[in-house]
Design an enzyme around this catalytic site. Structure first.
Site, short mmCIF file in Angstrom:
data_model
loop_
_atom_site.label_atom_id
_atom_site.label_comp_id
_atom_site.label_asym_id
_atom_site.label_seq_id
_atom_site.Cartn_x
_atom_site.Cartn_y
_atom_site.Cartn_z
N SER A 58 36.98 42.81 38.36
CA SER A 58 36.16 41.61 38.19
C SER A 58 35.20 41.51 39.37
O SER A 58 35.26 42.33 40.30
CB SER A 58 37.04 40.37 38.13
N LYS A 59 34.37 40.47 39.34
CA LYS A 59 33.38 40.28 40.41
C LYS A 59 34.07 40.21 41.78
O LYS A 59 33.53 40.62 42.79
CB LYS A 59 32.61 38.98 40.17
N ARG A 60 35.28 39.65 41.76
CA ARG A 60 36.05 39.48 42.99
C ARG A 60 36.19 40.80 43.77
O ARG A 60 36.26 40.82 44.98
CB ARG A 60 37.43 38.95 42.59
N GLY B 256 34.03 42.93 44.17
CA GLY B 256 32.77 43.30 44.80
C GLY B 256 32.23 44.62 44.26
O GLY B 256 31.38 45.25 44.88
#
Ligand code: GLU
Length: 494
Positions: free
Chosen positions: A263-265, A267
């Site tokens: 996920s975006k988490r 990076g």
């Protein structure tokens, strides 16, 4: 032989697979992977690959995202035999253009009493949900409107009560064999009567996808594991419509390094556009993406798209999550880039240099080629190549302290540089060769290599990290290198 192979052998119809992206965002790496697996399956089996745009979510779907997805897939080298841009026998290939078809099938289910209008107010359902949650239970629709009479339905409609359409979920267990995940079993009663449409003209995903996959004669549905729990719901819809479901294959999730869903988490870049803009080659991305959940029979890791058409099989797709390893992508990118002829590499890198304010057109082409080749030796990504080769294309400023190796002094450094310069003056542009010059340098540095090579590197590059000093001289030439060393000596004299 694996069960899957047997199944395929037993499969008598034409192989028709599809990718069905929703145009609600730019092309994502997960979408690219599912497309690639479908494409490879079709191409390796002489089947047909279809692209269908699932734009039933009117608020979030955008034509520009559709364009981005199609362009991105083409850039990766993937094509399709039927699709919104090229048409085909089973079109239209955009769900927004198929409303009439869905309507007919929804009406049929309503008529057969396999689906029904539900008039329960949202607030009531929300309150039920919260109540169930507070008791630690999972809410499911209690079937309040399942058996409304015709007159009750008419009255509610006349009163303009908000409604949705639900399908009657049978109270039974459903089992099927997923090509990748194996035996799968679901208790349908846990789902309750799910909503299949907001109205006869507004089907939801689970309904539209079944109608389309059936009408387009899809033989195998290959998609991400995030849709695994939708499969039993879709099978109930197939059953209600009296249709035979296709085969299913659910690809493992893509995970970050910490093994949680990517996920975006994390990076990590997930947009194909971003990869393109960062200088990743389509060949490298294809190779990288295919290894997210699939591997060949041996240790081989490098594949072109043509090799993959021979090698790929769903049988070798793993069940467990596929971990995203950005370093591997860099490694693959470098590998594919290095295999290209140098003129092609230069051409590919031109816009990236431009972005850094370096116009390669101002330099002689053999110089550019030599500079880039020297810079590619130790670098991974395109950005590193640009950074590394910058020294050949613009002045680099540095502090004189950088010239001094470890415990050395300004005097010693100056002395070593002067001696290195004297040795360099024994050569000219034609006679210079790395090996002979290195021999001369060895006589100067004796046991302490760094005392000579370090100041020489800094004098020639102005950097701590650069191609080797001898390689720099090979590219820059003796005259230009001489000037750099003289400049360094002058710095030390100040
Ligand atoms: N439109 C769905 C998505 O983008 C496709 C689901 C499917 O392949 O069935 O996730």
């Amino acid at each position: 032989m694996a069960a899957y192979q047997k199944k395929l052998e037993g499969f008598s119809g034409n192989i028709r697979v599809r990718m069905a992206p929703s145009p609600t965002g730019a092309l994502h790496i997960g979408t690219a992977r599912t497309t690639l697996f479908n494409w490879l399956f079709a191409r390796s089996k002489g089947g047909t690959f279809i692209l269908r745009i699932e734009d039933t979510d009117k608020e979030r779907s955008r034509p520009e995202y559709e364009k981005n997805i199609l362009d991105g897939l083409h850039w990766l080298g993937l094509d399709w035999d039927e699709g919104p841009d090229i048409g085909g026998e089973y079109g239209p290939y955009r769900q927004s253009e198929r409303t009439q078809l869905y309507k007919e099938h929804i009406e049929k289910l309503l008529q057969d009493k396999k689906a029904y209008f539900c008039f329960c107010p949202k607030e009531t359902l929300e309150a039920q949900k919260q109540d169930a949650e507070s008791r630690g239970e999972v809410w499911r629709y209690p079937g309040t409107c399942r058996d409304l009479s015709e007159s009750e339905i008419k009255q509610n409609q006349k009163d303009k009560k908000h409604s949705v359409i639900r399908i009657k979920m049978p109270n039974k267990k459903l089992s099927f064999k997923d090509i990748i995940k194996g035996e799968s079993s679901f208790d349908l009663s846990l789902f309750g009567d799910i909503v299949i449409a907001k109205s006869t003209e507004e089907p939801l995903y689970n309904f539209a996808v079944v109608v389309d996959d059936h009408e387009m004669q899809i033989s195998h549905i290959i998609r991400g594991e995030d849709h695994y729990s939708n499969t039993p719901k879709q099978m109930v819809i197939y059953e209600a419509l009296g249709w035979q479901p296709p085969e299913f294959a659910h690809l493992p999730l893509i995970l970050g390094q910490d093994k949680s869903k990517l996920s975006k988490r994390h990076g990590t870049t997930t947009s194909i556009d971003d990869y393109k803009n960062q200088g990743y080659l389509p060949e490298a991305l294809i190779n990288f993406i295919v290894l997210l959940g699939w591997h060949a029979s041996g240790d081989r890791e490098i594949f072109t798209i043509n090799d993959l058409q021979q090698e790929f099989s769903l049988e070798r797709v793993q069940k467990t999550g596929a971990v995203f390893n950005a370093e591997k992508l860099d490694w693959l990118n470098n590998n594919f880039l290095k295999q290209k002829p140098i003129q092609e590499i230069v051409e590919f890198l031109l816009p990236f240099f431009m972005r850094e304010g370096i116009n390669l057109g101002k330099f002689e082409s053999t110089y550019v080629q030599k500079a880039i080749l020297a810079s590619m030796e130790k670098t991974k990504g395109v950005n590193e190549i640009i950074k590394m080769s910058e020294i050949f294309f613009r002045e680099t400023e540095y502090e004189k302290e950088l010239l001094i190796w470890k415990e050395s002094t300004e005097e010693i450094t100056k002395d070593k540089l002067e001696k290195s310069l004297d040795a360099l003056r024994l050569f000219d542009e034609i006679t210079f060769n790395k090996e002979s010059y290195e021999q001369k340098l060895k006589e100067i540095y004796g046991e302490d290599k760094g005392s000579v090579l370090w100041p020489l590197r800094v004098a020639l590059s102005g950097r701590k990290v650069s191609p080797g000093p001898l390689e720099i001289i090979e590219v820059k030439g003796v005259n230009s290198s001489t000037m750099c060393i003289e400049k360094a000596i002058a710095k030390l004299e100040k």
